[in-house]
Write a protein that holds these residues in place. Structure first.
Motif: not given
Length: 463
Positions: A153-154, A189, A203, A206-207, A209-212
Motif C-alpha cells: 500500500t505504501e 504525474k 512516488d 504511491k500514485i 495506489n491512490e488510483e486503486g
C-alpha cells in the motif's frame, strides 16, 4: 514484450574516481555489464540504458551488449532523481509491455530473480510490483507497508517513518516491475515537490495506489542481490561475492580448486571436468581450459584456449593456444598469438611470441622463440635465441620437422633450418641449414699455453 530500463546516469562521487561508477570492474567486467547480462538471460528482449555522467565511456563499454542508449540531460538546469531518469525512456515504453526498472550499480542481481519477479507480477495480476528484501537492520531503507491481503500500500522512507513503521524489516530494493501502460501514465504525474527537488520513481507506487491499482511485493531470500555499489569498499565486497559465485559454478560443473578463496577466475572462463586449479591462479577473459589439466600455483592465463591434460606450472599465457598433453613451465611466458601443439614441452624461463610449435617438440629451458614456425619433434636447446628483429622489421624463422638446434645458438631471421637439419651448440646461423646437414658457425678454439702466468693473472685463494 519484456523491457528493462537500466539507470546508469549517476556521477558516483563516493567512488572517488574519474571513472563513471558503473564502469568499475568486478571480476574484470564493468559492473553495468552484469546487469545487462542478467536482463538478457531473463529474456528481457528490449533493454534501455540511461546514461549521463561519462556517457560516452559507458556507451563504448556496452557497445557489444545489445542495448539501446538514451542520454539523460545533466547540469544545474536539469532535475535529478530516479523518476527523472526513467522519464527519459518514456518513448520506448510500450503499453502492452512489462517493464523492469534496474540499476547499473547493482551487479549482483541475477536473471533467476528477474524471471521470478516477472512471473510473480503476471500471476498476481499486479499493475506494479516492488522487489523487496528483509534486513535485520533496515536503517536507512524505505519500509514496505502491506495490507491484510499482502498487497503493498505504501513505501515509507526511513526519515518519514513512525516508530512502529521503523520496526518493519521488509525494505524497498528500488527494483520494480510495471505494466507498461501504467508506468507510462504515472511518469506524467511525478513531481519534484520535495526537499531535494528531485523526481523519485518511488512516488509512482504511491500514485498508483491512490488510483486503486494493485501493487505487489516480491520478497527475495538472498538480499545480497540488491546490494548497490557506491564506494570502493562496496566494490571489493561485490567482487568477493561474484568470485564465490563463479568458483562455485565451476566446481559444480566438475573443476577442482585446492583453495577457491585464493583463486581468481573471470565470469566468462570455461573449465573442463577434473581440471585442478592450485592457489594463486588468475584466469581472465574468454579463456577455455579442457579436462584433466593441472594449473599450478601463481599461473596467469588470459584470453587463451588450453586443451586436455595440459600441465601448466607457475607460468603466464596470454592470447595463445596450447594443445593436448603439453607441459608448460615452470616460469614460461607465452605471449600473444603463440600456438603450441600436442605433447610439447615448453620449460622453465622459455619465452614464446607469435610462433607456432609443432607436436612433440621441446624447448626445455632458457630460450626465446619469436616470430617463428617450428615443426614437429624439434629440439630447441638451452640458451637458444630466435633473433627476429633487425632494428626496424620483425623477420620470421622456420625450423622444420625433426631438426635439432644446439644450446646457446642464435638463429638470425629470416632463416630456415630444414628437416633433420642440425645446428651445433654455440652457432650463430644466418644462412639456410640444408636437410640432414650439420651447421657449425663459430670460431675454432685456440689455446695459448702459459698465457695466464705471462699476464700474471694467477688466482690465489684468499686467506
Amino acid at each position: 514484450m519484456l523491457t528493462s530500463i537500466i539507470l546508469a546516469a549517476g556521477e558516483g562521487t563516493r567512488m572517488k574516481s574519474k571513472l563513471p561508477k558503473v564502469l568499475h570492474k568486478i571480476c574484470n567486467k564493468p559492473m553495468v555489464n552484469y546487469v545487462i547480462e542478467a536482463a538478457h538471460k531473463a529474456n528481457l528482449n528490449k533493454n534501455i540504458l540511461i546514461v549521463g555522467h561519462g556517457g560516452d565511456k559507458v556507451r563504448e563499454a556496452v557497445k557489444n551488449e545489445n542495448v539501446e542508449i538514451v542520454k539523460q540531460p545533466i547540469g544545474e538546469e536539469f532535475p535529478y532523481g530516479t523518476g527523472y531518469a526513467v522519464m527519459q525512456a518514456k518513448d520506448h515504453i510500450k503499453e502492452n509491455s512489462y517493464v523492469i526498472i534496474l540499476y547499473g550499480d547493482t551487479p549482483l542481481i541475477t536473471s533467476e530473480t528477474l524471471t521470478k519477479l516477472i512471473e510473480f507480477h503476471k500471476s498476481g495480476g499486479y499493475n506494479a510490483t516492488v522487489l523487496t528484501a528483509e534486513f535485520e537492520d533496515p536503517t536507512g531503507y524505505g519500509r514496505i507497508i502491506r495490507d491484510e491481503n499482502g498487497n503493498v500500500t505504501e513505501i515509507v522512507e526511513h526519515k518519514d517513518a513512525t516508530d512502529k513503521q521503523k520496526e518493519i524489516r521488509e525494505i524497498n530494493s528500488g527494483i520494480y516491475c510495471f505494466d507498461g501502460k501504467y508506468l507510462k501514465s504515472v511518469l506524467d504525474k511525478l513531481d519534484n515537490n520535495n526537499a531535494q527537488g528531485e523526481y523519485y520513481i518511488t512516488d509512482a507506487i504511491k500514485i498508483l495506489n491512490e488510483e486503486g491499482c494493485k501493487i505487489g511485493g516480491y520478497k527475495i531470500e538472498d538480499k545480497v542481490e540488491i546490494a548497490g555499489v557506491n564506494s570502493k569498499v562496496q566494490l571489493a565486497e561485490a567482487e568477493a561475492v561474484m568470485r564465490r559465485r563463479i568458483n562455485e559454478k565451476l566446481l559444480m560443473n566438475g573443476a577442482i580448486m585446492i583453495d577457491p578463496s585464493s583463486t581468481y577466475i573471470d565470469s566468462d572462463v570455461k573449465i573442463g571436468k577434473d581440471t585442478v586449479i592450485y592457489p594463486g591462479v588468475i584466469i581472465e577473459g574468454n579463456t577455455e581450459i579442457g579436462e584433466e589439466c593441472v594449473i599450478g600455483h601463481n599461473s596467469r592465463i588470459v584470453d587463451s584456449k588450453i586443451g586436455d591434460r595440459v600441465n601448466i606450472q607457475s607460468s603466464t599465457i596470454i592470447e595463445s593456444e596450447v594443445d593436448n598433453d603439453t607441459n608448460i613451465g615452470p616460469y614460461a611466458y607465452l605471449r600473444p598469438n603463440s600456438k603450441i601443439g600436442k605433447s610439447v614441452k615448453i620449460g622453465d624461463f622459455v619465452e614464446v611470441k607469435n610462433s607456432t610449435i609443432g607436436d612433440k617438440s621441446k624447448a626445455s629451458h632458457l630460450a626465446y622463440i619469436g616470430d617463428a614456425e617450428v615443426g614437429k619433434n624439434v629440439n630447441i636447446g638451452c640458451g637458444v635465441v630466435f633473433v627476429n628483429y633487425d632494428g626496424k622489421v620483425k623477420h620470421k624463422t622456420i625450423v622444420e620437422d625433426n631438426a635439432f638446434v644446439g644450446s646457446n645458438s642464435n638463429l638470425v631471421a629470416p632463416v630456415i633450418v630444414r628437416e633433420n637439419g642440425y645446428v651445433a651448440a654455440g652457432s650463430t646461423i644466418t644462412e639456410e641449414v640444408k636437410s640432414g646437414a650439420l651447421s657449425i658457425a663459430r670460431a675454432r678454439q685456440f689455446n695459448k699455453e702459459g698465457w695466464v702466468e705471462k699476464k700474471n693473472l694467477q688466482r690465489e685463494e684468499k686467506k
